[in-house]
Design a protein around this motif. Structure first.
Motif, PDB file in Angstrom:
ATOM      1  N   MET A   1       0.849  -1.183   0.000  1.00  0.00           N
ATOM      2  CA  MET A   1       0.000   0.000   0.000  1.00  0.00           C
ATOM      3  C   MET A   1       0.889   1.239   0.000  1.00  0.00           C
ATOM      4  N   GLN A   2       0.537   2.174  -0.839  1.00  0.00           N
ATOM      5  CA  GLN A   2       1.262   3.442  -0.915  1.00  0.00           C
ATOM      6  C   GLN A   2       0.537   4.474  -0.048  1.00  0.00           C
ATOM      7  N   ILE A   3       1.274   5.105   0.855  1.00  0.00           N
ATOM      8  CA  ILE A   3       0.696   6.102   1.756  1.00  0.00           C
ATOM      9  C   ILE A   3       1.453   7.414   1.603  1.00  0.00           C
ATOM     10  N   GLU A   4       0.712   8.472   1.314  1.00  0.00           N
ATOM     11  CA  GLU A   4       1.270   9.821   1.237  1.00  0.00           C
ATOM     12  C   GLU A   4       0.663  10.659   2.353  1.00  0.00           C
ATOM     13  N   THR A   5       1.269  11.799   2.627  1.00  0.00           N
ATOM     14  CA  THR A   5       0.716  12.707   3.631  1.00  0.00           C
ATOM     15  C   THR A   5       0.444  14.069   3.013  1.00  0.00           C
ATOM     16  N   HIS A   6      -0.662  14.651   3.403  1.00  0.00           N
ATOM     17  CA  HIS A   6      -1.041  15.999   2.993  1.00  0.00           C
ATOM     18  C   HIS A   6      -0.318  16.991   3.906  1.00  0.00           C
ATOM     19  N   LYS A   7      -0.100  18.180   3.428  1.00  0.00           N
ATOM     20  CA  LYS A   7       0.591  19.209   4.207  1.00  0.00           C
ATOM     21  C   LYS A   7      -0.121  19.494   5.536  1.00  0.00           C
ATOM     22  N   GLN A   8      -1.449  19.520   5.534  1.00  0.00           N
ATOM     23  CA  GLN A   8      -2.209  19.774   6.764  1.00  0.00           C
ATOM     24  C   GLN A   8      -2.013  18.648   7.775  1.00  0.00           C
ATOM     25  N   TYR A   9      -1.946  17.408   7.293  1.00  0.00           N
ATOM     26  CA  TYR A   9      -1.684  16.262   8.175  1.00  0.00           C
ATOM     27  C   TYR A   9      -0.332  16.438   8.860  1.00  0.00           C
ATOM     28  N   GLU A  10       0.665  16.823   8.102  1.00  0.00           N
ATOM     29  CA  GLU A  10       2.012  17.000   8.658  1.00  0.00           C
ATOM     30  C   GLU A  10       2.038  18.085   9.727  1.00  0.00           C
ATOM     31  N   LYS A  11       1.297  19.171   9.515  1.00  0.00           N
ATOM     32  CA  LYS A  11       1.220  20.242  10.511  1.00  0.00           C
ATOM     33  C   LYS A  11       0.564  19.747  11.797  1.00  0.00           C
ATOM     34  N   MET A  12      -0.472  18.943  11.652  1.00  0.00           N
ATOM     35  CA  MET A  12      -1.184  18.424  12.818  1.00  0.00           C
ATOM     36  C   MET A  12      -0.355  17.348  13.527  1.00  0.00           C
ATOM     37  N   TRP A  13       0.404  16.560  12.765  1.00  0.00           N
ATOM     38  CA  TRP A  13       1.240  15.483  13.310  1.00  0.00           C
ATOM     39  C   TRP A  13       2.245  16.025  14.321  1.00  0.00           C
ATOM     40  N   VAL A  14       2.917  17.126  13.995  1.00  0.00           N
ATOM     41  CA  VAL A  14       3.961  17.648  14.887  1.00  0.00           C
ATOM     42  C   VAL A  14       3.382  18.181  16.190  1.00  0.00           C
ATOM     43  N   LYS A  15       2.096  18.486  16.216  1.00  0.00           N
ATOM     44  CA  LYS A  15       1.453  18.985  17.430  1.00  0.00           C
ATOM     45  C   LYS A  15       1.008  17.865  18.368  1.00  0.00           C
ATOM     46  N   LEU A  16       1.040  16.620  17.885  1.00  0.00           N
ATOM     47  CA  LEU A  16       0.644  15.492  18.723  1.00  0.00           C
ATOM     48  C   LEU A  16       1.730  15.174  19.741  1.00  0.00           C
ATOM     49  N   SER A  17       1.336  14.642  20.875  1.00  0.00           N
ATOM     50  CA  SER A  17       2.308  14.193  21.875  1.00  0.00           C
ATOM     51  C   SER A  17       2.988  12.927  21.364  1.00  0.00           C
ATOM     52  N   ALA A  18       4.075  12.552  21.981  1.00  0.00           N
ATOM     53  CA  ALA A  18       4.802  11.339  21.588  1.00  0.00           C
ATOM     54  C   ALA A  18       3.896  10.107  21.720  1.00  0.00           C
ATOM     55  N   ARG A  19       3.088  10.067  22.751  1.00  0.00           N
ATOM     56  CA  ARG A  19       2.161   8.943  22.956  1.00  0.00           C
ATOM     57  C   ARG A  19       1.136   8.882  21.831  1.00  0.00           C
ATOM     58  N   GLN A  20       0.586  10.030  21.459  1.00  0.00           N
ATOM     59  CA  GLN A  20      -0.394  10.071  20.384  1.00  0.00           C
ATOM     60  C   GLN A  20       0.237   9.671  19.051  1.00  0.00           C
ATOM     61  N   GLN A  21       1.455  10.128  18.801  1.00  0.00           N
ATOM     62  CA  GLN A  21       2.143   9.748  17.571  1.00  0.00           C
ATOM     63  C   GLN A  21       2.351   8.236  17.517  1.00  0.00           C
ATOM     64  N   SER A  22       2.676   7.654  18.649  1.00  0.00           N
ATOM     65  CA  SER A  22       2.847   6.207  18.725  1.00  0.00           C
ATOM     66  C   SER A  22       1.532   5.487  18.425  1.00  0.00           C
ATOM     67  N   GLN A  23       0.429   6.006  18.947  1.00  0.00           N
ATOM     68  CA  GLN A  23      -0.890   5.422  18.694  1.00  0.00           C
ATOM     69  C   GLN A  23      -1.243   5.498  17.208  1.00  0.00           C
ATOM     70  N   VAL A  24      -0.926   6.619  16.582  1.00  0.00           N
ATOM     71  CA  VAL A  24      -1.222   6.801  15.163  1.00  0.00           C
ATOM     72  C   VAL A  24      -0.412   5.813  14.332  1.00  0.00           C
ATOM     73  N   LEU A  25       0.862   5.674  14.632  1.00  0.00           N
ATOM     74  CA  LEU A  25       1.700   4.738  13.888  1.00  0.00           C
ATOM     75  C   LEU A  25       1.204   3.303  14.042  1.00  0.00           C
ATOM     76  N   ALA A  26       0.788   2.942  15.244  1.00  0.00           N
ATOM     77  CA  ALA A  26       0.257   1.593  15.479  1.00  0.00           C
ATOM     78  C   ALA A  26      -1.022   1.371  14.668  1.00  0.00           C
ATOM     79  N   ALA A  27      -1.893   2.375  14.623  1.00  0.00           N
ATOM     80  CA  ALA A  27      -3.134   2.265  13.860  1.00  0.00           C
ATOM     81  C   ALA A  27      -2.841   2.139  12.364  1.00  0.00           C
TER      82      ALA A  27
END
Length: 85
Positions: A1-27
């Protein structure tokens, strides 16, 4: 599967806590392995986000994405339910 990121997603990603980023990666790992897993609560969105889809990254965390092709998605937004809606 090919996954790209939108610019808005990237802006929101950096605002997440380390725990939330870990949850997103797991999902996202689960989504790649088993896109229809009930744990993800995959559903198509309505209203201004139509025809995007949403998956749960645990708790109140959501990931919005657009499906470009069968095996190609673009991650559009990430955040809590209240941030996205």
């Amino acid at each position: 599967m090919q996954i790209e990121t939108h610019k808005q997603y990237e802006k929101m990603w950096v605002k997440l806590s380390a725990r939330q980023q870990s949850q997103v990666l797991a999902a996202l790992r689960l989504f790649v392995a088993s896109p229809r897993s009930p744990k993800l609560r995959l559903h198509q969105l309505k209203g201004k986000y139509y025809p995007q889809y949403s998956i749960s990254a645990g708790g109140d965390l959501r990931i919005h994405f657009a499906q470009v092709a069968e095996a190609h998605i673009v991650l559009m937004l990430v955040g809590t339910h209240s941030q996205l809606y």
